[in-house]
Design a protein around this motif. Structure first.
Motif, short mmCIF file in Angstrom:
data_model
loop_
_atom_site.label_atom_id
_atom_site.label_comp_id
_atom_site.label_asym_id
_atom_site.label_seq_id
_atom_site.Cartn_x
_atom_site.Cartn_y
_atom_site.Cartn_z
N LYS A 1 0.83 -1.21 0.00
CA LYS A 1 0.00 0.00 0.00
C LYS A 1 0.87 1.26 0.00
O LYS A 1 0.54 2.25 -0.66
CB LYS A 1 -0.93 -0.01 1.22
CG LYS A 1 -2.08 -1.00 1.11
CD LYS A 1 -2.92 -1.02 2.39
CE LYS A 1 -4.07 -2.01 2.27
NZ LYS A 1 -5.32 -1.41 1.82
N PHE A 2 1.97 1.22 0.76
CA PHE A 2 2.89 2.36 0.79
C PHE A 2 3.48 2.63 -0.60
O PHE A 2 3.51 3.78 -1.06
CB PHE A 2 4.00 2.07 1.80
CG PHE A 2 5.20 2.96 1.68
CD1 PHE A 2 5.10 4.32 1.94
CD2 PHE A 2 6.43 2.44 1.30
CE1 PHE A 2 6.21 5.15 1.82
CE2 PHE A 2 7.54 3.25 1.19
CZ PHE A 2 7.44 4.61 1.44
N LEU A 3 3.93 1.59 -1.28
CA LEU A 3 4.51 1.76 -2.61
C LEU A 3 3.47 2.25 -3.61
O LEU A 3 3.77 3.04 -4.51
CB LEU A 3 5.13 0.45 -3.09
CG LEU A 3 6.37 -0.01 -2.30
CD1 LEU A 3 6.82 -1.38 -2.77
CD2 LEU A 3 7.51 1.00 -2.43
N GLU A 4 2.24 1.79 -3.45
CA GLU A 4 1.16 2.26 -4.31
C GLU A 4 0.91 3.77 -4.08
O GLU A 4 0.77 4.53 -5.05
CB GLU A 4 -0.12 1.48 -4.03
CG GLU A 4 -1.29 1.89 -4.90
CD GLU A 4 -2.56 1.13 -4.55
OE1 GLU A 4 -3.17 0.55 -5.46
OE2 GLU A 4 -2.93 1.11 -3.35
N MET A 5 0.86 4.18 -2.80
CA MET A 5 0.68 5.60 -2.50
C MET A 5 1.84 6.43 -3.04
O MET A 5 1.65 7.54 -3.57
CB MET A 5 0.58 5.80 -0.98
CG MET A 5 -0.69 5.26 -0.36
SD MET A 5 -0.68 5.50 1.45
CE MET A 5 -2.22 4.69 1.91
N LYS A 6 3.05 5.91 -2.89
CA LYS A 6 4.24 6.61 -3.36
C LYS A 6 4.20 6.78 -4.88
O LYS A 6 4.54 7.85 -5.42
CB LYS A 6 5.48 5.82 -2.93
CG LYS A 6 6.80 6.52 -3.18
CD LYS A 6 7.94 5.67 -2.62
CE LYS A 6 9.29 6.32 -2.90
NZ LYS A 6 10.41 5.48 -2.39
N HIS A 7 3.78 5.72 -5.58
CA HIS A 7 3.67 5.78 -7.04
C HIS A 7 2.63 6.81 -7.47
O HIS A 7 2.87 7.60 -8.40
CB HIS A 7 3.29 4.40 -7.57
CG HIS A 7 2.98 4.37 -9.03
ND1 HIS A 7 3.96 4.45 -10.01
CD2 HIS A 7 1.79 4.30 -9.70
CE1 HIS A 7 3.40 4.43 -11.20
NE2 HIS A 7 2.08 4.33 -11.04
N LYS A 8 1.50 6.83 -6.81
CA LYS A 8 0.45 7.79 -7.16
C LYS A 8 0.91 9.23 -6.90
O LYS A 8 0.60 10.13 -7.68
CB LYS A 8 -0.82 7.49 -6.36
CG LYS A 8 -1.54 6.24 -6.80
CD LYS A 8 -2.80 6.00 -5.98
CE LYS A 8 -3.57 4.79 -6.49
NZ LYS A 8 -4.81 4.53 -5.69
N LYS A 9 1.63 9.41 -5.81
CA LYS A 9 2.12 10.76 -5.50
C LYS A 9 3.14 11.22 -6.54
O LYS A 9 3.11 12.37 -7.00
CB LYS A 9 2.76 10.76 -4.10
CG LYS A 9 3.33 12.12 -3.67
CD LYS A 9 3.91 12.01 -2.28
CE LYS A 9 4.53 13.36 -1.86
NZ LYS A 9 3.52 14.41 -1.73
N LYS A 10 4.03 10.31 -6.92
CA LYS A 10 5.08 10.65 -7.89
C LYS A 10 4.49 11.00 -9.25
O LYS A 10 4.98 11.88 -9.96
CB LYS A 10 6.05 9.47 -8.03
CG LYS A 10 7.19 9.72 -9.01
CD LYS A 10 8.12 8.52 -9.07
CE LYS A 10 9.24 8.74 -10.07
NZ LYS A 10 10.16 7.58 -10.13
#
Length: 286
Positions: free
Chosen positions: A274-283
């Protein structure tokens, strides 16, 4: 009002806890002077059961555990000096009840107490993997207390804090499906906490202290090692190996194996995904 009751307010946070709540409230009924329920929208019989035990039921829409606990400490009409937080699936051993009674009935130099949690899963006491003893600050003078971080929140007391030697028990009766659903939500909160380090990498956890209490040491490891040094997707496997083998989790038997896999590996992996997904969306501004 019964004058032989302990001058203590027990507060329980609830949402659809009809399978657990009787276990908790029957334990403190006719012992604590007040029982307060802070419910966040139960659609089952939780509130009705609570009222049968003389509990006063209040409502607040859930956002985070820290804000629920803060609301309970600041906004509920607590008349006693001391309060005790219990979860709906928890109860006190008789030895601990006697110890609490002695601790707060006499003039105490302490403003709060850590209590020792005994955790059960699938009917099995989970003793290994770093799971016993776990010390949690649940008994305190509410006017001196505050609560930090949205997930894995901890009570902080401005004053002297001690420890009581006997256990309280965490024995959830809802089953695996509920556990998975609940921890899916928890994982989203934890992933959001990790994102705060992306937004503010110099931020420091005020409770993190390698030489402090059990809670403070765990917070130090989380901040200095888990969040900053160990790579996502790899660290859940490293943690499981540490917990199951080095901390002897395998001695907890079949129920322990299931729990350490679910909580030590699956849950941590879900947080990272979930963290990596959030990070990807933010980027990518998604």
């Amino acid at each position: 009002m019964k004058h032989d009751l302990l001058n203590l307010t027990v507060v329980v946070l609830t949402c659809n806890e009809e399978k657990n709540i009787s276990q908790s409230l029957s334990n403190v009924f006719n012992w604590a002077r007040y029982i307060y329920i802070l419910d966040s929208g139960s659609s089952d019989k939780t509130c009705d059961i609570a009222k049968n035990y003389g509990a006063k039921v209040f409502f607040r829409k859930f956002d985070t555990f820290a804000k629920q606990r803060t609301y309970a400490m600041r906004e509920l009409p607590i008349e006693t000096e001391w309060m005790l937080f219990l979860d709906a699936d928890e109860f006190l051993l008789d030895e601990l009840k006697k110890e609490i009674s002695n601790a707060i009935s006499n003039e105490s130099s302490y403003d709060g107490f850590y209590l020792k949690r005994r955790f059960y899963f699938m009917g099995k006491w989970i003793k290994y993997g770093g799971y016993y003893p776990i010390w949690i600050l649940r008994l305190f003078k509410h006017r001196l207390a505050s609560c930090d971080r949205d997930m894995n929140e901890h009570i902080i007391v401005k004053g002297k804090v001690g420890r009581l030697k006997n256990d309280f028990v965490d024995n959830n009766k809802k089953g695996i499906s509920d556990w998975i659903e609940k921890h899916n939500k928890y994982a989203s909160f934890e992933a959001s906490e990790l994102m705060k380090y992306i937004d503010n990498p110099k931020a420091k956890d005020k409770l993190a202290n390698l030489f402090g209490t059990q809670v403070e040491r765990k917070r130090w490891v989380r901040e200095k090692i888990w969040n900053r040094l160990l790579p996502p997707l790899i660290r859940p496997f490293l943690y499981f190996l540490y917990r199951y083998f080095l901390r002897l989790g395998f001695l907890d038997g079949k129920a322990g194996f299931v729990y350490h896999i679910l909580h030590g590996l699956f849950y941590r992996l879900l947080i990272d995904v979930k963290f990596l997904e959030m990070k990807h969306k933010k980027k990518n501004n998604l």
